[in-house]
Scaffold this motif. Sequence first.
Motif, short mmCIF file in Angstrom:
data_model
loop_
_atom_site.label_atom_id
_atom_site.label_comp_id
_atom_site.label_asym_id
_atom_site.label_seq_id
_atom_site.Cartn_x
_atom_site.Cartn_y
_atom_site.Cartn_z
N ARG A 25 -40.36 42.08 -25.51
CA ARG A 25 -38.96 42.54 -25.53
C ARG A 25 -38.02 41.63 -24.75
O ARG A 25 -36.81 41.69 -24.94
CB ARG A 25 -38.85 43.99 -25.05
CG ARG A 25 -39.16 44.18 -23.59
CD ARG A 25 -39.04 45.64 -23.23
NE ARG A 25 -39.58 45.88 -21.91
CZ ARG A 25 -39.22 46.88 -21.15
NH1 ARG A 25 -38.33 47.74 -21.59
NH2 ARG A 25 -39.76 47.04 -19.97
N TRP A 26 -38.56 40.78 -23.87
CA TRP A 26 -37.69 39.86 -23.11
C TRP A 26 -37.56 38.50 -23.78
O TRP A 26 -36.85 37.64 -23.29
CB TRP A 26 -38.22 39.71 -21.68
CG TRP A 26 -38.35 41.02 -20.97
CD1 TRP A 26 -39.47 41.50 -20.36
CD2 TRP A 26 -37.36 42.04 -20.82
NE1 TRP A 26 -39.23 42.75 -19.84
CE2 TRP A 26 -37.94 43.11 -20.11
CE3 TRP A 26 -36.02 42.16 -21.23
CZ2 TRP A 26 -37.24 44.26 -19.79
CZ3 TRP A 26 -35.33 43.32 -20.92
CH2 TRP A 26 -35.93 44.36 -20.21
N LYS A 27 -38.21 38.30 -24.93
CA LYS A 27 -38.12 37.03 -25.67
C LYS A 27 -36.67 36.77 -26.06
O LYS A 27 -36.05 37.57 -26.75
CB LYS A 27 -39.02 37.07 -26.91
CG LYS A 27 -38.97 35.82 -27.75
CD LYS A 27 -39.73 34.71 -27.09
CE LYS A 27 -39.80 33.51 -28.02
NZ LYS A 27 -39.97 32.28 -27.29
N SER B 259 -44.67 38.14 -20.27
CA SER B 259 -45.70 38.60 -21.21
C SER B 259 -45.20 39.72 -22.11
O SER B 259 -45.85 40.05 -23.10
CB SER B 259 -46.93 39.08 -20.42
OG SER B 259 -46.57 40.14 -19.54
N GLU B 260 -44.06 40.31 -21.80
CA GLU B 260 -43.51 41.39 -22.62
C GLU B 260 -42.59 40.83 -23.70
O GLU B 260 -41.58 40.20 -23.40
CB GLU B 260 -42.74 42.39 -21.76
CG GLU B 260 -43.65 43.23 -20.89
CD GLU B 260 -42.93 44.41 -20.26
OE1 GLU B 260 -41.91 44.88 -20.81
OE2 GLU B 260 -43.40 44.83 -19.20
#
Length: 164
Positions: A74-76, A71-72
């Motif tokens: 930044r980890w995409k 859901s964060e």
Amino acid sequence: MNVMSMKVRIGSGFDVHAFGEGDHLMLGGVRVAHERGVVAHSDGDVVIHALCDALLGALALGDIGKHFPPSEPRWKGADSRQFLRHCVSLMQQHGWTLGNADITVICEQPKIGAHADAMRACLAEDLGAVISQVSVKATTTETLGFTGRGEGIAAQAVVLLVAT
């Protein structure tokens, strides 16, 4: 030192991703050419994700989703090697070192054998280990189930941690 007198912990991990658009897979930190990619929030490296879950399980620190929630934003598309390095840091902070890691990739395609040694070397580097402590092998499901139908790829990992 006798194995029975050593302080050890064992952890297991499992990960799966569906195939999707793309022209390669990241497996054990190695780019493997393939006719499809995977559907994932990060780079979808099932080998590293299973290994992270095994390490976190041995440490009793939850799972990869707890540390790197999808859901964060930044980890995409994140490089899963940074997840592994974080888990190794936790392992060291808690007073453990890797005894060995044993990883099995489950898929019909791509064939893993030609890439296994490169994966072992990459993983050993991030684990702060020698290549002889890391096993990477593969199996098929004999065309059964989602991997057999070519719908996705999975990996399972087991680690042995030894107190430092």
